[in-house]
Design an enzyme around this catalytic site. Structure first.
Site, PDB file in Angstrom:
ATOM      1  N   HIS A  49       0.858  -1.191   0.000  1.00 16.45           N
ATOM      2  CA  HIS A  49       0.000   0.000   0.000  1.00 16.45           C
ATOM      3  C   HIS A  49       0.893   1.240   0.000  1.00 16.45           C
ATOM      4  O   HIS A  49       2.044   1.197   0.456  1.00 16.45           O
ATOM      5  CB  HIS A  49      -0.889   0.004   1.239  1.00 16.45           C
ATOM      6  CG  HIS A  49      -1.952  -1.042   1.222  1.00 16.45           C
ATOM      7  ND1 HIS A  49      -3.084  -0.955   2.001  1.00 16.45           N
ATOM      8  CD2 HIS A  49      -2.070  -2.202   0.516  1.00 16.45           C
ATOM      9  CE1 HIS A  49      -3.849  -2.012   1.792  1.00 16.45           C
ATOM     10  NE2 HIS A  49      -3.248  -2.784   0.898  1.00 16.45           N
ATOM     11  N   GLU A  51       0.984   3.925   1.792  1.00 18.48           N
ATOM     12  CA  GLU A  51       1.494   4.373   3.098  1.00 18.48           C
ATOM     13  C   GLU A  51       2.629   3.485   3.589  1.00 18.48           C
ATOM     14  O   GLU A  51       3.657   3.975   4.061  1.00 18.48           O
ATOM     15  CB  GLU A  51       0.366   4.390   4.146  1.00 18.48           C
ATOM     16  CG  GLU A  51      -0.782   5.338   3.813  1.00 18.48           C
ATOM     17  CD  GLU A  51      -1.913   4.689   3.042  1.00 18.48           C
ATOM     18  OE1 GLU A  51      -3.027   5.220   3.101  1.00 18.48           O
ATOM     19  OE2 GLU A  51      -1.696   3.645   2.374  1.00 18.48           O
ATOM     20  N   CYS A  79      -5.803   2.207   5.834  1.00 16.14           N
ATOM     21  CA  CYS A  79      -6.452   0.988   6.299  1.00 16.14           C
ATOM     22  C   CYS A  79      -5.803   0.591   7.627  1.00 16.14           C
ATOM     23  O   CYS A  79      -4.780   1.166   8.023  1.00 16.14           O
ATOM     24  CB  CYS A  79      -6.298  -0.123   5.255  1.00 16.14           C
ATOM     25  SG  CYS A  79      -4.641  -0.828   5.179  1.00 16.14           S
ATOM     26  N   CYS A  82      -2.037  -0.131   7.349  1.00 21.47           N
ATOM     27  CA  CYS A  82      -1.228   1.074   7.140  1.00 21.47           C
ATOM     28  C   CYS A  82      -1.178   1.932   8.395  1.00 21.47           C
ATOM     29  O   CYS A  82      -0.124   2.475   8.745  1.00 21.47           O
ATOM     30  CB  CYS A  82      -1.777   1.867   5.966  1.00 21.47           C
ATOM     31  SG  CYS A  82      -1.573   1.015   4.383  1.00 21.47           S
TER      32      CYS A  82
END
Length: 170
Positions: A49, A51, A79, A82
């Site tokens: 992801h 992040e 999420c 993250c």
């Protein structure tokens, strides 16, 4: 927020668009450390992801596992994975644009707000958002991104409640 949205929007004219981008800046000065994009498909890694990748790159660049003194800007609310990563890294603050619910209109999400993850931790990170939500959400509604979501197979998913009353996705 505008800077990371514009950076992320550059992917919308490629054959692999992504709506998720993140950047890390020094909290006191706003000086840019670096920017990153979601690379789940590119790297065949579900943890890639934006992040998480940006934290990884920042820690390598700083040669430190700590991001104290830094703020992240993300095109979307982190999420739980993250957000936990941001907490472990000790980042001061996360500022996000679109929400988890916004993203879930187009792709699968875990419905635990970033604020809840932060509140349930003994580590601190200020969670700020949504900020410039409409601008960030344009990344999700661009025609090329909508085509990509459809190709990912997320557009046809449906939500329902199972017999035991828990939410299920079919």
């Amino acid at each position: 927020m505008t800077e990371i949205v514009q950076f992320t929007a550059r992917t919308l004219v490629t054959d692999k668009p992504v709506p998720f981008g993140a950047m890390i800046v020094e909290t006191k000065t706003g000086k840019l450390l670096l920017k990153g994009l979601n690379a789940v498909a590119k790297e065949n890694d579900p943890s890639s992801h934006a992040e998480v990748r940006t934290v990884r790159m920042a820690c390598k660049k700083l040669k430190s596992p700590s991001l104290r003194g830094y703020t992240m800007y993300s095109t979307c609310e982190p999420c739980p994975m993250c957000m936990a990563n941001l907490l472990w890294a000790g980042i001061d603050r996360i500022v996000y644009g679109a929400t988890i619910d916004d993203a879930n209109r187009h792709c699968r999400q875990i419905h635990i707000p970033a604020t809840e993850v932060a509140e349930r931790s003994d580590m601190t990170c200020e969670v700020v958002g949504p900020v410039e939500r409409d601008l960030a959400y344009t990344l999700f509604t661009h025609p090329n991104m909508l085509r990509a979501f459809k190709a990912w197979g997320n557009a046809s998913r449906s939500k329902h409640v199972s017999d035991n009353g828990k939410r299920a996705i079919a």
